[in-house]
Write an enzyme that holds these catalytic residues in place. Structure first.
Site, PDB file in Angstrom:
ATOM      1  N   HIS A 219      -1.750   0.717  -9.708  1.00 29.82           N
ATOM      2  CA  HIS A 219      -2.297  -0.230  -8.725  1.00 29.82           C
ATOM      3  C   HIS A 219      -2.980  -1.421  -9.412  1.00 29.82           C
ATOM      4  O   HIS A 219      -4.204  -1.587  -9.317  1.00 29.82           O
ATOM      5  CB  HIS A 219      -3.274   0.478  -7.768  1.00 29.82           C
ATOM      6  CG  HIS A 219      -3.568  -0.361  -6.551  1.00 29.82           C
ATOM      7  ND1 HIS A 219      -3.940   0.192  -5.344  1.00 29.82           N
ATOM      8  CD2 HIS A 219      -3.548  -1.705  -6.341  1.00 29.82           C
ATOM      9  CE1 HIS A 219      -4.137  -0.777  -4.459  1.00 29.82           C
ATOM     10  NE2 HIS A 219      -3.896  -1.937  -5.055  1.00 29.82           N
TER      11      HIS A 219
ATOM     12  N   ARG B 216       0.854  -1.183   0.000  1.00 25.40           N
ATOM     13  CA  ARG B 216       0.000   0.000   0.000  1.00 25.40           C
ATOM     14  C   ARG B 216       0.894   1.239   0.000  1.00 25.40           C
ATOM     15  O   ARG B 216       1.904   1.295   0.705  1.00 25.40           O
ATOM     16  CB  ARG B 216      -0.914   0.033   1.228  1.00 25.40           C
ATOM     17  CG  ARG B 216      -2.111  -0.877   1.130  1.00 25.40           C
ATOM     18  CD  ARG B 216      -3.131  -0.388   0.083  1.00 25.40           C
ATOM     19  NE  ARG B 216      -4.269  -1.290  -0.041  1.00 25.40           N
ATOM     20  CZ  ARG B 216      -4.336  -2.333  -0.876  1.00 25.40           C
ATOM     21  NH1 ARG B 216      -3.327  -2.628  -1.674  1.00 25.40           N
ATOM     22  NH2 ARG B 216      -5.417  -3.083  -0.919  1.00 25.40           N
TER      23      ARG B 216
END
Ligand code: NDP
Length: 320
Positions: A283, A235
């Site tokens: 992502h 993350r």
């Protein structure tokens, strides 16, 4: 799947929400494996009272609170930080994360691609090509490249084993002790500087929790040897981006591949976009693969309907 309604009663509903995953890839799988269930895509839900299962990726805040009979929240991925951050997420409903072999393979392929890119000096060749320069760098065996993983979970552990299988020297760090064949591991509150100082490539594959936020900061980056590379796929907020930019600009870090960012989508004015030694991807290192997830989903739904605990329930206190 069990739970077929009796005598024309309304079918229980699985509600689906994702901005990125395609509901039409899931609909036929539910029709085949869960014929007693209605598959509906938020916000097109006929009756919120009939919703028992939510299959979601980053649902809008408050959405999960709209279903009074919700029994199970299935996160369409591994990282549950977005769901746990929603203050309206019903506390008494278990949240499970997917443990999908397809997702693990995809993550492994992404990290392996990046590791080979750096190990086989492709950034240097790209630079030399711009200058029309024949730049020979003698290749080294993979074992000369030491790759360290922060995070040895379902994805991290799988990635570590495959990198090892490819011949790299691999070690890793997690919160609790780990045993992975042929891989040196350590654990504790912070990765040891002595270990970081031996790495050529650092792979960040940690979930976002209060403990991991900003964990990869100046002190971690400075402990890496000069010229080391970073692959950030956990993350974004686990890495302090200001410190990363500083380390890349001063030449302490050689390069970084960043799949996850503090702010997504990465804003156009963000420095990463213009940095020659940074590769940004939006992502997508890995995603849930419907066909390979379905067996787990069916088992989880059957478990809650039978009053049992499904597999891979996340611990909201730990955050993963
Ligand atoms: P897991 O939840 O299975 O494992 C998490 C790992 O991180 C564990 O090894 C855990 O240690 C370790 N960890 C957690 N907190 C700490 C801490 N404070 N200090 C040290 N280690 C810690 O996760 P996965 O391996 O399946 O996935 C990792 C993350 O990757 C996900 O949470 C998600 O955020 C991200 N992800 C990114 C994707 C992308 O496309 N970029 C796709 C999928 C996931 P321990 O084992 O000791 O508990």
């Amino acid at each position: 799947m069990s739970g077929l309604p009796e005598n024309g009663a309304a079918r229980p509903v699985v509600v689906f929400y994702s901005q990125y995953d395609e509901p039409e890839a899931w609909r036929p799988l539910f029709a085949r494996h869960c014929p007693g269930w209605a598959f509906q895509v938020w916000p097109e839900v006929d009756d919120v009272e009939a919703v028992e299962v939510a299959l979601v990726w980053k649902p809008p805040a408050g959405m999960l609170n709209a279903f009074p009979r919700l029994r199970l929240i299935i996160n369409l991925g591994a990282g549950v930080d977005a769901i746990l951050a929603d203050p309206h997420c019903p506390a008494n409903v278990p949240v499970v994360r997917l443990n999908d072999p397809g997702m693990a393979t995809m993550m492994m392929q992404y990290v392996l691609y990046c590791a080979l890119h750096y190990h086989r000096n492709f950034p240097e060749f790209a630079q030399a090509q711009k200058q029309r320069r024949w730049h020979y760098i003698h290749p080294r065996p993979a074992r000369h490249t030491h790759i360290g993983l922060l995070g040895l979970g379902m994805l991290g552990g799988f990635v570590a084993m495959e990198l090892k299988r490819q011949g790299f020297t691999v070690s890793g760090w997690a919160r609790t002790p780990k045993q992975l064949d042929g891989i040196a591991t350590s654990h504790g509150a912070c990765p040891a500087p002595e270990w970081l100082g031996t790495l050529d490539i650092l792979v960040v594959l940690l979930p976002l929790t209060p403990q991991t936020r900003g964990l990869v900061d100046r002190s971690v980056l400075q402990a890496l040897p000069r010229g080391a590379k970073l692959i950030s796929v956990g993350r974004g907020a686990v890495v302090n981006e200001a410190h990363l930019i500083e380390a890349l600009r001063c030449g302490h870090l050689g390069a970084a591949t960043v799949d996850t960012c503090e702010q997504e989508p990465l804003p156009p004015e963000h420095p990463f976009w213009a940095m020659d030694n940074v590769t940004v991807t939006p992502h997508l290192a890995s995603v849930a693969v419907p066909e390979s997830c379905m067996a787990q989903i069916v088992r989880d739904v059957e478990a809650v309907r039978a009053g049992q605990r499904p597999a891979h329930v996340v611990d909201p206190a730990a955050g993963y």
